[in-house]
Design a protein around this motif. Structure first.
Motif, PDB file in Angstrom:
ATOM      1  N   PHE A 196       0.837  -1.207   0.000  1.00 62.99           N
ATOM      2  CA  PHE A 196       0.000   0.000   0.000  1.00 62.99           C
ATOM      3  C   PHE A 196       0.870   1.255   0.000  1.00 62.99           C
ATOM      4  O   PHE A 196       1.915   1.292   0.652  1.00 62.99           O
ATOM      5  N   LEU A 198       0.190   5.649   0.175  1.00 59.32           N
ATOM      6  CA  LEU A 198      -0.664   6.840   0.113  1.00 59.32           C
ATOM      7  C   LEU A 198      -0.071   7.762  -0.949  1.00 59.32           C
ATOM      8  O   LEU A 198       1.153   7.936  -1.006  1.00 59.32           O
ATOM      9  N   PHE A 207       2.819   2.643   2.775  1.00 60.58           N
ATOM     10  CA  PHE A 207       1.834   2.552   3.847  1.00 60.58           C
ATOM     11  C   PHE A 207       1.591   1.093   4.234  1.00 60.58           C
ATOM     12  O   PHE A 207       0.475   0.665   4.469  1.00 60.58           O
ATOM     13  N   VAL A 267      -5.260   5.882  -1.996  1.00 58.93           N
ATOM     14  CA  VAL A 267      -4.349   4.799  -1.635  1.00 58.93           C
ATOM     15  C   VAL A 267      -4.208   3.878  -2.839  1.00 58.93           C
ATOM     16  O   VAL A 267      -5.190   3.458  -3.437  1.00 58.93           O
ATOM     17  N   ARG A 287      -7.977   1.476  -3.744  1.00 60.62           N
ATOM     18  CA  ARG A 287      -8.600   1.614  -2.411  1.00 60.62           C
ATOM     19  C   ARG A 287      -7.865   0.632  -1.511  1.00 60.62           C
ATOM     20  O   ARG A 287      -7.037  -0.147  -1.979  1.00 60.62           O
ATOM     21  N   PHE A 288      -8.192   0.666  -0.212  1.00 54.05           N
ATOM     22  CA  PHE A 288      -7.558  -0.279   0.703  1.00 54.05           C
ATOM     23  C   PHE A 288      -8.061  -1.690   0.420  1.00 54.05           C
ATOM     24  O   PHE A 288      -9.192  -1.890  -0.046  1.00 54.05           O
ATOM     25  N   CYS A 293      -6.802  -3.931   5.069  1.00 55.10           N
ATOM     26  CA  CYS A 293      -6.947  -2.659   5.777  1.00 55.10           C
ATOM     27  C   CYS A 293      -7.069  -2.868   7.292  1.00 55.10           C
ATOM     28  O   CYS A 293      -6.535  -2.086   8.079  1.00 55.10           O
ATOM     29  N   LEU A 308      -4.704  10.975   5.757  1.00 58.18           N
ATOM     30  CA  LEU A 308      -5.622  10.998   4.614  1.00 58.18           C
ATOM     31  C   LEU A 308      -5.840  12.429   4.122  1.00 58.18           C
ATOM     32  O   LEU A 308      -5.910  12.680   2.913  1.00 58.18           O
ATOM     33  N   ALA A 311      -2.933  13.522   2.073  1.00 59.87           N
ATOM     34  CA  ALA A 311      -3.002  12.993   0.697  1.00 59.87           C
ATOM     35  C   ALA A 311      -3.898  13.883  -0.152  1.00 59.87           C
ATOM     36  O   ALA A 311      -3.575  14.217  -1.300  1.00 59.87           O
TER      37      ALA A 311
END
Ligand code: AMP
Ligand code: GLY
Length: 423
Positions: A196, A198, A207, A267, A287-288, A293, A308, A311
């Motif tokens: 992951f 960001l 992330f 993300v 997305r996560f 997540c 967030l 970002a």
């Protein structure tokens, strides 16, 4: 600072974990979730908005003076909810419709990887059955056949024989997945990991990484699912490997998307195959991961909402991300029958008792309240998540909690984390 009113969009275990993390933020003012679920309702006011009606979502944001919208799932992003909200002046975490093509269109992503030298399997794109079959026959098995578009993880066949490959191609052109295009891809060998980052359109910050268990049965057997459990960190993603992934895959993607006029904010979830030559991209999601997540949120030490917002503001170059010195593991409890047909409405008891202690969180995915009782309302229903000093300890704690839940109509895998746990 004025408190920030937040609307979270989604209703699954991923959104419960996001809601749990956001609810701890010092920045937070009023907190809403649309549509949410009974677990999320402990942290946010759930509102029965139709999130496919972007006008209704915008009106709600005006009425409640929402300062920030966090979009959990891919479908609203691919439908352009981020663009519509931003055009109405709202700040959003999540990519535009154009940038969400990284998940929405496998063909877009494969062409993008070729243009920007991002390591992935060789491929061909086909809109005609005969040409697809000729290509697969020329390449030989094992080979991977994918329907273009969002197919909820069901449009992929890893064909070990040519006959399987042909059958998968026939299914796609018979309209099985609602797509008229098929991507045929080189089979990648190695160990899978979910990585992951960001992104704020220009900058990307790692992330975390996790490993997911996609097959429904113990020992990674049976049909593919949305994910039956996950753990983080992923031993295969060492610090050096994470830096290679950022340098070879994530940063070139963020730079390439900006160059194409489709800056990626949100993300970026890279599904990777880590083999002998290094990491290669299987697919992107915008997305996560769910349930990845859930384990990331348990390990995150910093304030999620702050990250967030950075970002969305384009200020990720000014943040760093810190993690707890611990591992997290989540076990998905699903309704018997999943990923095939399953019954809804069975009662789930003992959740509160089973989540006692600081190291366990039970995130709700497919649940509903009916006459004051918690009942199953989906395929994947609960995510029993635990922290530990290592994956083994987190695994023990998670299963101890699973065993306290009274839900005979549910099941789970008993071996989540096996690769990372020493026998
Ligand atoms: P996807 O929906 O693209 O994530 O694919 C579902 C699963 O199929 C992945 O998690 C992998 O296990 C497998 N898969 C997809 N593409 C490949 C590939 N090129 N080589 C090997 N396995 C693959
Ligand atoms: N767990 C895989 C996904 O969210 O797509």
């Amino acid at each position: 600072m004025t408190p920030l009113n937040v609307l979270l969009i989604g209703s699954g275990g991923r959104e419960h974990a996001l809601a749990w993390a956001i609810s701890a933020s010092p920045l937070l003012g009023d907190f809403y979730c649309a549509p949410g679920n009974p677990g999320i309702a402990r942290h946010a006011t759930c509102v029965a908005l139709d999130v496919t009606d972007h006008g209704a979502v915008i009106n709600f944001c005006r009425e409640k003076k929402i300062g920030f919208v966090v979009v959990g799932p891919e479908a609203p992003l691919v439908a352009g909810i981020g663009d519509d909200l931003r055009a109405s002046g709202f700040k959003v975490f999540g990519p535009s419709k154009g940038a969400a093509q990284l998940e929405g269109s496998k063909g877009f992503t494969k062409d993008f990887c070729a243009e920007f030298d991002i390591p992935t399997g060789a491929y061909g794109r086909f809109t005609e059955r005969d040409k697809a079959i000729a290509y697969a026959t020329a390449k030989g098995a094992p080979i991977v056949i994918k329907a273009d578009g969002l197919a909820a993880g069901k449009g992929v066949t890893v064909a070990m024989t040519l006959a399987e490959a042909q059958a998968a191609i026939e299914d796609i052109f018979a309209g099985q997945f609602g797509a008229a295009e098929c991507v045929i891809e080189e089979f990648l060998d190695g160990e899978e990991a979910s990585f992951f980052a960001l992104c704020d359109g220009r900058n990307a910050v790692a992330f975390g990484a996790a490993q997911d268990h996609k097959r429904v049965g113990d020992g990674d057997t049976g049909p593919n699912t949305g994910g039956m459990g996950a753990y983080s960190p992923a031993p295969i993603v060492s610090d050096a490997m994470a830096e290679r992934i950022m340098a070879e895959i994530i940063r070139p993607t963020v730079a390439g998307m900006a160059k194409r006029g489709l800056p990626f904010q949100g993300v970026l979830f890279a599904g990777l195959m880590i083999g002998k030559t290094g990491p290669r991209l299987i697919e992107y999601n915008v997305r996560f991961g769910d349930p990845e997540c859930q384990v990331l949120m348990m390990r995150l030490k910093d304030d999620l909402l702050t990250l967030l917002v950075a970002a969305a503001d384009g200020t990720l170059d000014k943040v760093s991300v810190r993690w707890r010195d611990a591992a997290a593991l989540t076990v998905v409890m699903a309704a018997r029958g999943y990923p095939g047909p399953y019954a809804k409405g069975s009662e789930i008891r003992n959740i509160a008792e089973a989540s006692e202690g600081d190291d366990v969180e039970i995130f709700q995915a497919g649940t509903q309240l009916k006459d004051g009782k918690l009942v199953a309302a989906g395929g994947r229903v609960l995510n029993v998540s635990a922290l530990g000093k290592d994956v083994g300890e987190a695994q023990k704690r998670a299963y101890r909690s699973v065993d306290r839940i009274d839900w005979p109509e549910g099941f789970c895998r008993r071996d989540i984390g096996w690769r990372a746990v020493q026998p």
